[in-house]
Design a protein around this motif. Structure first.
Motif, short mmCIF file in Angstrom:
data_model
loop_
_atom_site.label_atom_id
_atom_site.label_comp_id
_atom_site.label_asym_id
_atom_site.label_seq_id
_atom_site.Cartn_x
_atom_site.Cartn_y
_atom_site.Cartn_z
N TRP A 2 0.84 -1.18 0.00
CA TRP A 2 0.00 0.00 0.00
C TRP A 2 0.88 1.24 0.00
O TRP A 2 2.05 1.19 0.38
CB TRP A 2 -0.90 0.02 1.24
N ALA A 3 0.33 2.34 -0.43
CA ALA A 3 1.03 3.62 -0.37
C ALA A 3 0.01 4.71 -0.12
O ALA A 3 -1.19 4.54 -0.39
CB ALA A 3 1.80 3.89 -1.65
N LEU A 4 0.49 5.82 0.39
CA LEU A 4 -0.39 6.93 0.69
C LEU A 4 0.24 8.22 0.20
O LEU A 4 1.44 8.45 0.38
CB LEU A 4 -0.65 6.99 2.20
N HIS A 5 -0.56 9.05 -0.45
CA HIS A 5 -0.13 10.36 -0.93
C HIS A 5 -1.14 11.37 -0.40
O HIS A 5 -2.33 11.25 -0.67
CB HIS A 5 -0.11 10.38 -2.46
N ALA A 6 -0.67 12.32 0.42
CA ALA A 6 -1.58 13.27 1.05
C ALA A 6 -1.17 14.70 0.71
O ALA A 6 0.01 15.01 0.60
CB ALA A 6 -1.61 13.06 2.56
N ARG A 7 -2.19 15.56 0.57
CA ARG A 7 -1.96 16.98 0.26
C ARG A 7 -2.60 17.83 1.35
O ARG A 7 -3.78 17.67 1.65
CB ARG A 7 -2.56 17.32 -1.10
N HIS A 46 5.34 4.49 1.06
CA HIS A 46 4.75 3.16 0.97
C HIS A 46 4.50 2.65 2.38
O HIS A 46 5.14 3.10 3.34
CB HIS A 46 5.67 2.19 0.20
N ILE A 47 3.54 1.73 2.50
CA ILE A 47 3.16 1.19 3.80
C ILE A 47 3.00 -0.32 3.64
O ILE A 47 2.45 -0.78 2.64
CB ILE A 47 1.85 1.84 4.30
N THR A 48 3.46 -1.08 4.62
CA THR A 48 3.52 -2.53 4.46
C THR A 48 2.39 -3.30 5.12
O THR A 48 2.29 -4.51 4.93
CB THR A 48 4.86 -3.08 4.98
N THR A 49 1.55 -2.63 5.93
CA THR A 49 0.46 -3.35 6.58
C THR A 49 -0.85 -2.59 6.44
O THR A 49 -0.85 -1.35 6.42
CB THR A 49 0.73 -3.57 8.09
N PRO A 50 -1.98 -3.30 6.39
CA PRO A 50 -3.27 -2.61 6.31
C PRO A 50 -3.59 -1.82 7.57
O PRO A 50 -4.22 -0.78 7.51
CB PRO A 50 -4.28 -3.75 6.09
N ILE A 51 -3.14 -2.31 8.73
CA ILE A 51 -3.40 -1.59 9.98
C ILE A 51 -2.69 -0.24 9.98
O ILE A 51 -3.29 0.79 10.33
CB ILE A 51 -2.97 -2.45 11.20
N THR A 52 -1.42 -0.23 9.60
CA THR A 52 -0.69 1.04 9.56
C THR A 52 -1.29 1.97 8.52
O THR A 52 -1.39 3.18 8.73
CB THR A 52 0.80 0.80 9.28
N THR A 53 -1.69 1.42 7.38
CA THR A 53 -2.34 2.24 6.35
C THR A 53 -3.56 2.94 6.94
O THR A 53 -3.74 4.15 6.78
CB THR A 53 -2.77 1.37 5.15
N ASP A 88 11.29 -2.79 -4.83
CA ASP A 88 11.36 -1.42 -5.33
C ASP A 88 10.31 -1.16 -6.40
O ASP A 88 9.67 -0.11 -6.42
CB ASP A 88 12.76 -1.12 -5.90
N ALA A 89 10.11 -2.12 -7.29
CA ALA A 89 9.13 -1.95 -8.36
C ALA A 89 7.72 -1.86 -7.79
O ALA A 89 6.91 -1.03 -8.23
CB ALA A 89 9.24 -3.10 -9.36
N VAL A 90 7.40 -2.69 -6.81
CA VAL A 90 6.07 -2.69 -6.22
C VAL A 90 5.84 -1.41 -5.42
O VAL A 90 4.76 -0.82 -5.46
CB VAL A 90 5.86 -3.94 -5.33
N ILE A 91 6.87 -0.98 -4.70
CA ILE A 91 6.76 0.28 -3.94
C ILE A 91 6.45 1.44 -4.89
O ILE A 91 5.55 2.25 -4.63
CB ILE A 91 8.05 0.55 -3.14
N GLU A 92 7.17 1.51 -5.98
CA GLU A 92 6.93 2.59 -6.95
C GLU A 92 5.55 2.47 -7.58
O GLU A 92 4.88 3.48 -7.82
CB GLU A 92 8.01 2.60 -8.03
N GLN A 93 5.10 1.25 -7.83
CA GLN A 93 3.77 1.03 -8.39
C GLN A 93 2.69 1.49 -7.41
O GLN A 93 1.70 2.13 -7.79
CB GLN A 93 3.59 -0.44 -8.73
N ALA A 94 2.89 1.18 -6.12
CA ALA A 94 1.93 1.60 -5.09
C ALA A 94 1.91 3.12 -4.95
O ALA A 94 0.84 3.74 -4.84
CB ALA A 94 2.27 0.93 -3.76
N LYS A 95 3.08 3.73 -4.97
CA LYS A 95 3.15 5.19 -4.86
C LYS A 95 2.48 5.87 -6.05
O LYS A 95 1.77 6.87 -5.90
CB LYS A 95 4.61 5.65 -4.76
N LYS A 96 2.68 5.32 -7.24
CA LYS A 96 2.05 5.88 -8.43
C LYS A 96 0.53 5.78 -8.33
O LYS A 96 -0.21 6.73 -8.67
CB LYS A 96 2.55 5.19 -9.69
N ALA A 97 0.05 4.63 -7.85
CA ALA A 97 -1.40 4.45 -7.69
C ALA A 97 -1.96 5.45 -6.69
O ALA A 97 -3.04 6.03 -6.89
CB ALA A 97 -1.71 3.01 -7.26
N ALA A 98 -1.22 5.69 -5.60
CA ALA A 98 -1.67 6.66 -4.58
C ALA A 98 -1.72 8.06 -5.17
O ALA A 98 -2.67 8.82 -4.94
CB ALA A 98 -0.75 6.62 -3.37
#
Length: 202
Positions: A2-7, A46-53, A88-98
């Motif tokens: 998972w990843a999170l992007h906040a403004r 990026h975030i590695t657990t649903p709870i932390t997300t 690294d590829a999955v982290i970047e993919q998650a960040k892009k999705a966020a």
């Protein structure tokens, strides 16, 4: 993954300092990567657990001045023959999705979700967003006393311990939690965790 992007959407005149404080604080949560600063008003990690997300989203919703995009890379999308190259590829993919989920016009208090490899109007993404919309309504109506009470219980104290911390009776503590919608928040939080976890398994 998972990843999170906040403004930041608030009006604090020292917004750059405030945004950096949030990035530093959220980066200390177990399961959260280092929150990077993007310009003056945005943070992403990026975030590695649903709870932390869920915990990160709740912290930002409670603050009230953030628009939030969540990216999910399901395990089926993340599978690879070479696991060493996967992270690294999955982290970047998650960040892009966020980042894709966080539209330029997003308002404070909104949570939008993008699941990699699916259409933008994916029902699972909608359900996660809807859960946080309901939680956000509960948080937005909370008084300062309610925020203090729920914060103590969320940190792991039981009602007796939280009441002692605030110097009030157990009955008064129970009344504060009820008025603050603590049961609704707890149920919503668990629902959101379950939905985020399921989205990561698809």
């Amino acid at each position: 993954m998972w990843a999170l992007h906040a403004r930041y959407r608030g009006r604090d005149t020292r917004r750059a300092e405030l945004v950096k404080r949030f990035a530093d604080a959220l980066s200390t949560l177990e399961g959260a990567g280092q929150f990077e600063l993007i310009g003056v008003e945005e943070i992403r990690a990026h975030i590695t657990t649903p709870i932390t997300t869920c915990d990160v989203i709740m912290a930002l919703l409670a603050a009230g001045d953030w628009a939030i995009g969540v990216g999910v890379v399901p395990a089926t999308e993340a599978s690879s023959e070479n696991p060493d190259d996967l992270d690294d590829a999955v982290i970047e993919q998650a960040k892009k999705a966020a980042s894709d989920a966080l539209r330029p016009t997003a308002k404070a208090g909104t949570v939008k979700v993008r699941i990699a490899g699916t259409k933008r109007d994916n029902p699972a993404a909608f359900n996660i967003s809807a859960a946080f919309t309901l939680i956000g309504q509960v948080l937005s109506k909370r008084t300062q006393e309610g925020r203090e009470a729920t914060s103590l219980v969320r940190s792991g104290l039981n009602q007796n311990e939280a009441a002692q911390e605030l110097g009030i009776s157990k009955q008064a503590m129970s009344q504060r939690l009820q008025a603050a919608g603590w049961q609704a928040e707890s149920a919503g939080w668990q629902l959101a965790v379950n939905l985020i976890e399921q989205a990561g398994k698809r």
